[in-house]
Design a protein around this motif. Sequence first.
Motif, short mmCIF file in Angstrom:
data_model
loop_
_atom_site.label_atom_id
_atom_site.label_comp_id
_atom_site.label_asym_id
_atom_site.label_seq_id
_atom_site.Cartn_x
_atom_site.Cartn_y
_atom_site.Cartn_z
N HIS A 4 38.65 43.10 49.13
CA HIS A 4 38.47 43.35 47.70
C HIS A 4 37.47 42.35 47.11
O HIS A 4 36.69 42.71 46.23
N ALA A 5 37.50 41.12 47.60
CA ALA A 5 36.54 40.12 47.14
C ALA A 5 35.13 40.53 47.55
O ALA A 5 34.18 40.39 46.76
N ALA A 6 34.98 41.06 48.76
CA ALA A 6 33.66 41.51 49.21
C ALA A 6 33.16 42.68 48.35
O ALA A 6 31.99 42.72 47.96
N LEU A 49 40.01 38.09 40.96
CA LEU A 49 38.59 38.41 41.10
C LEU A 49 37.80 38.16 39.82
O LEU A 49 36.68 37.63 39.88
N ALA A 50 38.35 38.58 38.70
CA ALA A 50 37.60 38.53 37.44
C ALA A 50 38.05 37.40 36.53
O ALA A 50 37.49 37.23 35.45
N GLY A 51 39.07 36.69 36.91
CA GLY A 51 39.56 35.57 36.11
C GLY A 51 40.82 35.93 35.36
O GLY A 51 41.08 37.10 35.09
N PRO A 52 41.60 34.91 35.00
CA PRO A 52 42.90 35.15 34.37
C PRO A 52 42.81 35.82 33.01
O PRO A 52 43.78 36.42 32.55
N ASP A 53 41.66 35.74 32.35
CA ASP A 53 41.51 36.33 31.03
C ASP A 53 40.81 37.69 31.06
O ASP A 53 40.40 38.19 30.01
N ALA A 54 40.68 38.30 32.23
CA ALA A 54 39.93 39.55 32.37
C ALA A 54 40.46 40.66 31.48
O ALA A 54 39.69 41.40 30.87
N LEU A 55 41.78 40.78 31.36
CA LEU A 55 42.35 41.84 30.52
C LEU A 55 42.08 41.60 29.05
O LEU A 55 41.70 42.51 28.32
#
Length: 170
Positions: free
Chosen positions: A89-91, A141-147
Amino acid sequence: MNHFAADDSAADRSAGDRPAGDRDIRGRGDLETVLRRFYAAAFADRRIGPFFTEVAGTDLEAHLPRIADFWERALFRSADYGGDAFAPHAALHSARAMTAEDFGRWVQLWHAALDGLHRGPATERAKAQGEQIALALLRRLAGPDALAEAAHAGRTGFVPLAALELRTPA
């Protein structure tokens, strides 16, 4: 529009004439049927299909035994899955960023694949675990604040229900 083009009638039957939708997920055979149904929809989906077909070039026949091991281990603790679910998923994310909407769409399709075939405690666990996995991957992947960032930008799209935080007025 039916995203599940394959004829599920034979796969939807359990012993006798009882539809599988009347019973819970019982084991690997049921999981493989759900996974095939899910991937048929996911590959065809406009939002997340390209992650599987264009970015990753997923070969379902090669991928299915490994992902079935993952879900069999997650639901029944009966398979030997020692893989790293995060690395692929990271790739993907580094090749094409995945958003809250993308993960939410995955959750919607996962729920739809399960709902059409099964119901019961293991099925509900599979749904809940799917949401938890999607949220954990998104945050990692997108950071804890992505939502929160997606919501602030007005990109509320397909966000899993478990991601919503109910707040009381200040």
